[in-house]
Structure formats: C-alpha cells, structure tokens
Write a protein that holds these residues in place. Structure first.
Motif, PDB file in Angstrom:
ATOM      1  N   MET A 129      -0.099  -1.046  10.961  1.00 19.42           N
ATOM      2  CA  MET A 129       1.003  -1.925  10.624  1.00 19.42           C
ATOM      3  C   MET A 129       1.410  -2.714  11.838  1.00 19.42           C
ATOM      4  O   MET A 129       1.651  -2.157  12.881  1.00 19.42           O
ATOM      5  CB  MET A 129       2.146  -1.060  10.111  1.00 19.42           C
ATOM      6  N   ARG A 130       1.482  -4.017  11.754  1.00 16.07           N
ATOM      7  CA  ARG A 130       1.892  -4.928  12.782  1.00 16.07           C
ATOM      8  C   ARG A 130       1.215  -4.628  14.076  1.00 16.07           C
ATOM      9  O   ARG A 130       1.810  -4.724  15.125  1.00 16.07           O
ATOM     10  CB  ARG A 130       3.354  -4.819  13.036  1.00 16.07           C
ATOM     11  N   CYS A 131      -0.073  -4.342  14.031  1.00 12.70           N
ATOM     12  CA  CYS A 131      -0.805  -3.955  15.220  1.00 12.70           C
ATOM     13  C   CYS A 131      -0.071  -2.762  15.843  1.00 12.70           C
ATOM     14  O   CYS A 131       0.061  -2.665  17.030  1.00 12.70           O
ATOM     15  CB  CYS A 131      -0.952  -5.106  16.175  1.00 12.70           C
ATOM     16  N   VAL A 132       0.636  -1.836  15.062  1.00 13.20           N
ATOM     17  CA  VAL A 132       1.382  -0.705  15.616  1.00 13.20           C
ATOM     18  C   VAL A 132       1.298   0.559  14.778  1.00 13.20           C
ATOM     19  O   VAL A 132       0.419   0.723  14.021  1.00 13.20           O
ATOM     20  CB  VAL A 132       2.880  -1.028  15.851  1.00 13.20           C
ATOM     21  N   LEU A 133       2.197   1.404  14.870  1.00 18.31           N
ATOM     22  CA  LEU A 133       2.716   2.497  14.068  1.00 18.31           C
ATOM     23  C   LEU A 133       2.717   3.837  14.742  1.00 18.31           C
ATOM     24  O   LEU A 133       1.898   4.076  15.586  1.00 18.31           O
ATOM     25  CB  LEU A 133       2.073   2.619  12.718  1.00 18.31           C
ATOM     26  N   ILE A 134       3.655   4.610  14.300  1.00 20.93           N
ATOM     27  CA  ILE A 134       3.974   5.794  15.056  1.00 20.93           C
ATOM     28  C   ILE A 134       3.316   7.029  14.491  1.00 20.93           C
ATOM     29  O   ILE A 134       2.440   6.973  13.698  1.00 20.93           O
ATOM     30  CB  ILE A 134       5.499   5.942  15.136  1.00 20.93           C
TER      31      ILE A 134
ATOM     32  N   ASN B  91       6.729   1.695   9.811  1.00 19.38           N
ATOM     33  CA  ASN B  91       6.782   0.484  10.626  1.00 19.38           C
ATOM     34  C   ASN B  91       7.594   0.708  11.887  1.00 19.38           C
ATOM     35  O   ASN B  91       8.297   1.706  12.029  1.00 19.38           O
ATOM     36  CB  ASN B  91       7.367  -0.684   9.831  1.00 19.38           C
ATOM     37  N   HIS B  92       7.481  -0.255  12.809  1.00 25.00           N
ATOM     38  CA  HIS B  92       8.168  -0.131  14.097  1.00 25.00           C
ATOM     39  C   HIS B  92       9.151  -1.271  14.312  1.00 25.00           C
ATOM     40  O   HIS B  92       9.743  -1.388  15.368  1.00 25.00           O
ATOM     41  CB  HIS B  92       7.124  -0.119  15.216  1.00 25.00           C
ATOM     42  N   ASP B  93       9.314  -2.124  13.313  1.00 27.95           N
ATOM     43  CA  ASP B  93      10.216  -3.269  13.423  1.00 27.95           C
ATOM     44  C   ASP B  93      11.605  -2.827  12.988  1.00 27.95           C
ATOM     45  O   ASP B  93      12.184  -3.324  12.027  1.00 27.95           O
ATOM     46  CB  ASP B  93       9.703  -4.406  12.541  1.00 27.95           C
ATOM     47  N   ILE B  94      12.154  -1.861  13.698  1.00 26.04           N
ATOM     48  CA  ILE B  94      13.331  -1.150  13.198  1.00 26.04           C
ATOM     49  C   ILE B  94      14.636  -1.885  13.461  1.00 26.04           C
ATOM     50  O   ILE B  94      15.682  -1.462  12.973  1.00 26.04           O
ATOM     51  CB  ILE B  94      13.397   0.267  13.802  1.00 26.04           C
ATOM     52  N   ASP B  95      14.617  -2.974  14.216  1.00 24.50           N
ATOM     53  CA  ASP B  95      15.865  -3.698  14.455  1.00 24.50           C
ATOM     54  C   ASP B  95      16.397  -4.336  13.174  1.00 24.50           C
ATOM     55  O   ASP B  95      17.599  -4.579  13.059  1.00 24.50           O
ATOM     56  CB  ASP B  95      15.660  -4.783  15.507  1.00 24.50           C
ATOM     57  N   ARG B  96      15.523  -4.612  12.224  1.00 24.81           N
ATOM     58  CA  ARG B  96      15.950  -5.202  10.954  1.00 24.81           C
ATOM     59  C   ARG B  96      15.866  -4.226   9.795  1.00 24.81           C
ATOM     60  O   ARG B  96      16.712  -4.215   8.908  1.00 24.81           O
ATOM     61  CB  ARG B  96      15.103  -6.445  10.645  1.00 24.81           C
ATOM     62  N   HIS B  97      14.809  -3.424   9.778  1.00 27.09           N
ATOM     63  CA  HIS B  97      14.627  -2.473   8.690  1.00 27.09           C
ATOM     64  C   HIS B  97      13.680  -1.375   9.135  1.00 27.09           C
ATOM     65  O   HIS B  97      12.946  -1.529  10.109  1.00 27.09           O
ATOM     66  CB  HIS B  97      14.103  -3.163   7.432  1.00 27.09           C
TER      67      HIS B  97
ATOM     68  N   GLY C   2       1.603  -9.536  24.071  1.00 26.58           N
ATOM     69  CA  GLY C   2       2.260  -8.390  23.497  1.00 26.58           C
ATOM     70  C   GLY C   2       2.671  -7.381  24.548  1.00 26.58           C
ATOM     71  O   GLY C   2       3.654  -6.680  24.376  1.00 26.58           O
ATOM     72  N   TYR C   3       1.916  -7.324  25.644  1.00 32.88           N
ATOM     73  CA  TYR C   3       2.147  -6.270  26.636  1.00 32.88           C
ATOM     74  C   TYR C   3       3.403  -6.509  27.460  1.00 32.88           C
ATOM     75  O   TYR C   3       3.974  -5.589  28.027  1.00 32.88           O
ATOM     76  CB  TYR C   3       0.928  -6.123  27.548  1.00 32.88           C
TER      77      TYR C   3
ATOM     78  N   ALA D 274       7.670 -10.879  22.470  1.00 26.69           N
ATOM     79  CA  ALA D 274       9.028 -11.403  22.382  1.00 26.69           C
ATOM     80  C   ALA D 274       9.533 -11.423  20.943  1.00 26.69           C
ATOM     81  O   ALA D 274      10.719 -11.173  20.678  1.00 26.69           O
ATOM     82  CB  ALA D 274       9.082 -12.807  22.965  1.00 26.69           C
ATOM     83  N   THR D 275       8.647 -11.706  19.998  1.00 24.65           N
ATOM     84  CA  THR D 275       9.054 -11.824  18.605  1.00 24.65           C
ATOM     85  C   THR D 275       9.201 -10.462  17.945  1.00 24.65           C
ATOM     86  O   THR D 275      10.069 -10.266  17.082  1.00 24.65           O
ATOM     87  CB  THR D 275       8.027 -12.663  17.827  1.00 24.65           C
ATOM     88  N   LEU D 276       8.336  -9.521  18.337  1.00 19.13           N
ATOM     89  CA  LEU D 276       8.326  -8.212  17.686  1.00 19.13           C
ATOM     90  C   LEU D 276       8.798  -7.127  18.636  1.00 19.13           C
ATOM     91  O   LEU D 276       9.947  -6.736  18.643  1.00 19.13           O
ATOM     92  CB  LEU D 276       6.919  -7.901  17.161  1.00 19.13           C
ATOM     93  N   TYR D 277       7.898  -6.653  19.492  1.00 14.36           N
ATOM     94  CA  TYR D 277       8.178  -5.535  20.397  1.00 14.36           C
ATOM     95  C   TYR D 277       6.988  -5.387  21.318  1.00 14.36           C
ATOM     96  O   TYR D 277       5.932  -5.993  21.107  1.00 14.36           O
ATOM     97  CB  TYR D 277       8.388  -4.232  19.608  1.00 14.36           C
TER      98      TYR D 277
END
Length: 445
Positions: free
Chosen positions: A1-6, A57-63, A319-320, A360-363
């Motif tokens: 997910m979003r080039c991420v996930l925990i 997901n890791h985009d937790i600032d919104r959801h 991203g880094y 900057a846009t994501l994390y």
C-alpha cells in the motif's frame, strides 16, 4: 500500500508470518474499516491501543484503514469512532475476488482482464503476447527470486531495432497488490496491438523508445498471496539470525537512501516495511538494479514507473527526505497533472489521482525504487503510481474494476509519453525545465 505498510501482528495469523508454514491464512469475519483521524489522531491511537488489529495503510494523518478480527469487533464498536466499513467480511471478499470471472482461454483480448489469474497464467500471457509480435519483442529475465523463479517481462521496440532510450515499468513488488500486474499487461498489449494496426501515436512511441515491462517483480510473494495468505506483502526471504519472520519489503530495500531516515522503513524483520539487513540484499532487487544500470549505461532511461495499490496517487522523488526537492520537480508535477487529467477524462466514474513528491506529500519512505532509479539510474521521469481505489475496497479490488483501471492508466501513460516527446524530441526540454540539462544528485553512483 502506497509503497508502504506496517506489521501484520495478529496472533491468529502467525502462520502467515512464519515462512515454513503452508497453512492457509483465512480472514473469515474479519472486518476492514476506515477511521477518520485528522486532529483527533492521538486520541484515536490511544483508544485503539487496547485492541489487536492489522493496519493496512500508513497515511494516518487523514484516515486509518485497519483489519479487525472477530473477537475485537464489539470492543471496537464501543470506542465511538467515526468510521465506515470497507469489508464486512474480508474472507468472503477474498473468495469472491478469486472466483469471479471465467477461465482464461489464452486469448489476447479483454477477457484476460475480467478476473485475476494465477502466476503461471501471467507467464503464458507474456509468452503469447511476445509471439504475437515476434520481430519486435523478446521475453526478458531481470534475475531470479529468492526461491529461484525467473523474474520475467517483455521488451518491445519499433522500427530501427533495439537500443533506443528506455521506458521501464514494473509491478507487483508488493505481493497483495494484484491489480498492478494486469494494468501493465494491458499497456503492453495496447502498445503492440496499436503498433500492428498502424496507430501513428503508438508507432511513434515504439519507434522512439524501447519498453521494458515486468508485470510481477515479486513472484514468490505473489504466489504466496494466492495460495497461503492473501494479505502477504513482502518477498519470501528468511529473516536474519534464525528469525521466525520471513520476507523483506522490496520497496524499502533499494540502495539509494536506504539508511537515511529512521522513519522511512523498519529494522524489524517481522514488520511489513522491513528494509533488510543491508542495501539491496534481496535477489529480486539485485536483478532489477542490474537491469537499471544496463539501461542507464546504454541509451538511458527516460521514464520509470513502479506500479502499486492502493490510494490513487502519482508520487515522484524524493521519498527518503521529506524536505528535499529534486530540480526536475516542476516538470514532473506538470506531467503528473496532465496524466491525472487524462485518467480522469478516460474514467467512466471520474477517477481522481492526486500527485506530488512522495516524502513531502505522504511520509518518509527510504530505499524506494523511484528515488533509486532517478538518482542512480538517472531516469529523467520517475514515479510510483498507486492504483485504485481510495478506500472502498483497498487491496481487494473487485475484478469488475480491472479493465477500467487498466484503460484509464493507459490513457494516462499516453499523455505522459507525449510529454516525453515534447521534452526530448521536439527541442523544448530546457525551456520547460528551466535548465540547460537534467541535473542529478551529486555523488550518485
């Protein structure tokens, strides 16, 4: 997910983490919910700390998208959070996804995009596609997976033979992101069929660029997600020091920026974003990186896209580092805007893609392919595209959305590659970029 996930830490799903087990992981009556966070993030996290769940997901600032096992549902509902349900029964959604559609009859037509397919069928589709264009294509192998599978793709070119600047696509780096492979297969199919029927735009693409398309960059993980655990993300490499946890996140394992930001990846082999013990210590990335170097040292890489799901995002480097901007950001953003508009216009349900530099846009995300292929591979344009959707289905995207997803991305890529032509073939590149040449990261090897 979003080039991420925990981390997947459900104790009941331990068999999916321990690599030696082939016991099928089920998600019957697991519920997937999207929780609205915003300014209440800290309060929500405190409330959720009493529960056991898997984070999607890791985009937790919104959801925050989470998977709740059946024994946690009552306690969750008692928290009084603002949420909506993505899957009432994840196990049922997975079974529906896997059984939908008719069997593929080895035809290079839209029937392929009516359902998801086993890995062996993807290999047959590639082989049949190459046979349909034998003088201007070849099956390529970017190396081997940890379990010894060839990582196969297709190389396609136009008049004048091979050796022109490269467009490089690869997909299914994260095993559970099934939608990515058919999207790039659709693009390959349209390139070939359009060239054969004499489409001037597509002939122009293939006469100017060599396309390298790898639908499944993580075959071991993809097969594991089909046969054992549908939610598997990483490759299948054993963890270090007799760890019982398997797999490295292939999109945290690239060499560039690998150890830059402690927030960008995990050092824990049991977590979903485990970066590995050393830069590029996965055979999958070593093979892909060798291809990147080969293309860079040849005619160069003009466009690179790493295809993922979900979130409907077009993310460029860096991203880094969340505060570092590449000198090409202006043209990348303009190109992403044009791509997003083309996707929107082509989509019957007006699919909207947002865009920007990923850090900057994501994390923060360290050791990612767009950063590496830009900084080390010297790609002129480099993106991670997160496909459908934005939170109705997540990873378990219904087969009914495959074809529309592929079609809208194809229109986006046509718009993007037209911009490549403007920059590199029509002599307006420096004017658009505001520079005499594309600049690189100092010291990148």
């Amino acid at each position: 997910m979003r080039c991420v996930l925990i981390v997947s830490f459900l104790l009941s799903l331990a068999a999916g983490v321990v690599g030696g087990s082939l016991e099928n992981v089920t998600y019957d009556w697991h519920k997937v919910v999207r929780i609205k966070t915003g300014r209440q993030l800290a309060t929500i996290q405190a409330k959720l700390s009493t529960l056991t769940f898997e984070k999607w997901n890791h985009d937790i600032d919104r959801h925050m998208d989470i998977v709740l096992p059946p024994d946690q549902l009552s306690a969750f509902e008692g928290l009084g959070l603002d949420f909506h349900t993505m899957h009432h029964d994840l196990g049922r959604s997975i079974r529906t996804e896997s059984t939908s559609g008719s069997p593929w009859k080895r035809q290079l037509d839209s029937s392929w995009f009516e359902s998801y397919h086993p890995y062996t069928d993807h290999l047959m589709y590639l082989a049949d596609l190459q046979k349909s264009f034998p003088r201007n294509s070849e099956i390529i192998n970017s190396g081997k997976s940890w379990e010894g599978r060839d990582i196969k793709g297709i190389h396609v070119w136009g008049d004048g033979g091979q050796g022109k600047p490269a467009v490089l696509y690869h997909a299914t780096v994260h095993a559970r992101e099934w939608i990515a492979a058919p999207v790039v297969e659709y693009i390959a199919t349209e390139l070939i069929s359009g060239y054969k029927r004499g489409d001037e735009l597509l002939k122009g693409f293939l006469d100017k660029y060599d396309f390298y398309i790898i639908p499944v960059a993580n075959p071991d993980g993809f097969i594991y997600s089909q046969k054992v655990d549908r939610m598997w993300r990483k490759n299948r490499q054993p963890g270090p020091n007799n760890s019982t946890c398997y797999g490295r996140d292939l999109n945290r394992n690239w060499a560039f920026g690998w150890n830059w930001n402690p927030k960008g990846a995990s050092k824990d082999p049991c977590e979903e974003t485990y970066r590995g013990e050393a830069p590029s210590d996965t055979p999958e990335n070593q093979g892909l990186d060798a291809l990147v170097h080969k293309l860079r040292d040849g005619a160069g890489i003009k466009l690179y896209v790493d295809w993922h799901s979900y979130g409907q995002l077009i993310a460029s480097p860096y991203g880094y580092n969340e505060t570092l901007y590449a000198p090409e950001l202006g043209i990348w953003t303009k190109a992403a805007s044009t791509m997003s508009a083309a996707i929107y216009d082509a989509s019957p349900d007006r699919t909207t893609f947002t865009f920007g530099p990923s850090g900057a846009t994501l994390y923060a995300q360290t050791g990612t392919s767009p950063d590496h292929v830009y900084a080390v591979g010297k790609a002129a344009f480099s993106y991670c595209i997160e496909l459908r959707d934005t939170g109705d289905f997540g990873f378990i995207l219904p087969p009914s959305q495959i074809l529309n997803s592929a079609k809208e991305q194809w229109e986006g890529q046509k718009a993007l590659i037209t911009i490549l032509d403007d920059v590199f073939f029509d002599g307006v590149g420096p004017a658009i970029l505001g520079e005499s040449e594309l600049t690189r990261v100092p010291g990148a090897q």
